[in-house]
Write an enzyme that holds these catalytic residues in place. Structure first.
Site, PDB file in Angstrom:
ATOM      1  N   THR A 154       0.860  -1.183   0.000  1.00 61.31           N
ATOM      2  CA  THR A 154       0.000   0.000   0.000  1.00 61.31           C
ATOM      3  C   THR A 154       0.899   1.237   0.000  1.00 61.31           C
ATOM      4  O   THR A 154       2.003   1.195   0.538  1.00 61.31           O
ATOM      5  CB  THR A 154      -0.879  -0.008   1.269  1.00 61.31           C
ATOM      6  N   THR A 203      -0.347   1.726   6.781  1.00 64.60           N
ATOM      7  CA  THR A 203      -0.334   0.498   5.992  1.00 64.60           C
ATOM      8  C   THR A 203      -0.348  -0.665   6.977  1.00 64.60           C
ATOM      9  O   THR A 203      -0.107  -0.474   8.159  1.00 64.60           O
ATOM     10  CB  THR A 203       0.900   0.437   5.068  1.00 64.60           C
TER      11      THR A 203
HETATM   12  N1  ASP Z   1      -3.992  -1.654   4.660  1.00 64.77           N
HETATM   13  C1  ASP Z   1      -4.244  -2.335   3.409  1.00 64.77           C
HETATM   14  C2  ASP Z   1      -5.533  -3.099   3.537  1.00 64.77           C
HETATM   15  O1  ASP Z   1      -5.747  -3.764   4.521  1.00 64.77           O
HETATM   16  C3  ASP Z   1      -3.163  -3.273   3.013  1.00 64.77           C
HETATM   17  C4  ASP Z   1      -1.765  -2.720   3.118  1.00 64.77           C
HETATM   18  O2  ASP Z   1      -1.532  -1.754   3.803  1.00 64.77           O
HETATM   19  O3  ASP Z   1      -0.859  -3.263   2.483  1.00 64.77           O
HETATM   20  O4  ASP Z   1      -6.299  -3.089   2.618  1.00 64.77           O
END
Ligand code: ASP
Length: 280
Positions: A154, A203
């Site tokens: 992300t 993230t």
């Molecule tokens: N936070 C994001 C989600 O759960 C994933 C990520 O941060 O890589 O959709």
């Protein structure tokens, strides 16, 4: 003027040294490019611009290179928040657009500022965003091999401009293999939040970030007088108590930059015109 960006998590166990170096170089270049842009643009415009550059880089799980959900479809989420006006706009589970962050940004002028699924896609088409497949062969192979990447990649940006205004933008392809309809934290105030005192992008595991209200808590605590370090420490202690997994980046109104993760290593870079800090 300050800028910090993140590109999700890096894990030694499932990624090579080459990928690590490529991410360090890419983040450094993007932080520098976005900082140059910040000279003549607002924090709000710069946050969107930086995230669009990260979305365009297939190294990250956002825009091009987004992960595939359990039904074989890519759905992306993105949000932007202007610290001054405290307006957030975003798209949730949008398909087939190159830069979800620009659709999110376009929505800031609407009364209805967060759109989901097909509604978001229709809005994007009506506002000149062309149909674009963000799938890359590597994600299809991972999907076909049923390799769960675990939501690494992300992207986000926090910027402080010359007028002392803060903004944050975050974009994601989600966790990978999720049930269609799952809502990521990235387009919520748990994953992307700002006011005139502080701005935070997260993230990690979206469910943990939402349960912990991570970005909103850090911003609120800083606004109520804690330092960034204190606000992060308390919020990450609470995250630990629920066995949560996240990373976050922030800038406050005085130009302090901070980041923390609950598990190594969040991929990030910051730049203040003189000094780079890049994850190791
Ligand atoms: N936070 C994001 C989600 O759960 C994933 C990520 O941060 O890589 O959709």
């Amino acid at each position: 003027m300050k800028i910090i960006i993140h590109g999700g998590f890096f894990s030694e166990s499932d990624q090579s040294h080459e990928v690590k170096t490529a991410k360090q170089n890419s983040l450094k270049q993007i932080a520098q490019k976005a900082f140059e842009y910040l000279q003549t643009h607002s924090a709000f415009d710069t946050a969107a611009y930086a995230v669009s550059l990260l979305e365009d880089d297939p190294l990250y799980n956002a825009g091009i290179g987004s992960q595939i959900q359990s039904d074989g479809v890519i759905r992306m989420s993105a949000a932007i928040m202007d610290g001054q006006t405290q307006k957030l706009s975003g798209v949730i589970n949008i398909q087939d657009v190159k830069n979800p962050i620009f659709v999110a940004k376009e929505l800031i002028k609407e009364d209805d500022r967060v759109l989901g699924g097909n509604g978001a896609k229709i809005y994007a088409s009506e506002h000149g965003f062309e149909n674009f497949s963000t799938e890359i062969p590597q994600r299809r192979s991972e999907y076909e091999a049923k390799l769960q990447n675990g939501g690494k990649g992300t992207v986000g940006c926090v910027a402080l401009d010359k007028d002392g205004k803060l903004a944050v933008a975050t974009s994601t392809g989600g966790k990978g293999f999720e049930i269609p309809g799952r809502i990521s934290d990235s387009a919520t105030v748990a994953g992307n939040y700002a006011n005139s005192v502080c701005a935070v992008s997260c993230t990690g595991v979206g469910e943990d970030i939402v349960s912990n209200a991570t970005a909103a808590k850090i911003v609120t605590r800083t606004t109520d007088g804690m330092s960034l370090e204190q606000a992060f420490n308390k919020t990450f202690e609470e995250l630990k108590a629920i066995d949560g997994f996240a990373g976050a980046i922030a800038i406050d109104k005085d130009g302090n930059i901070y980041h923390q993760d609950s598990y190594p290593t969040m991929v990030f870079a910051s730049f203040d015109g003189e000094n780079f800090q890049v994850f190791q």
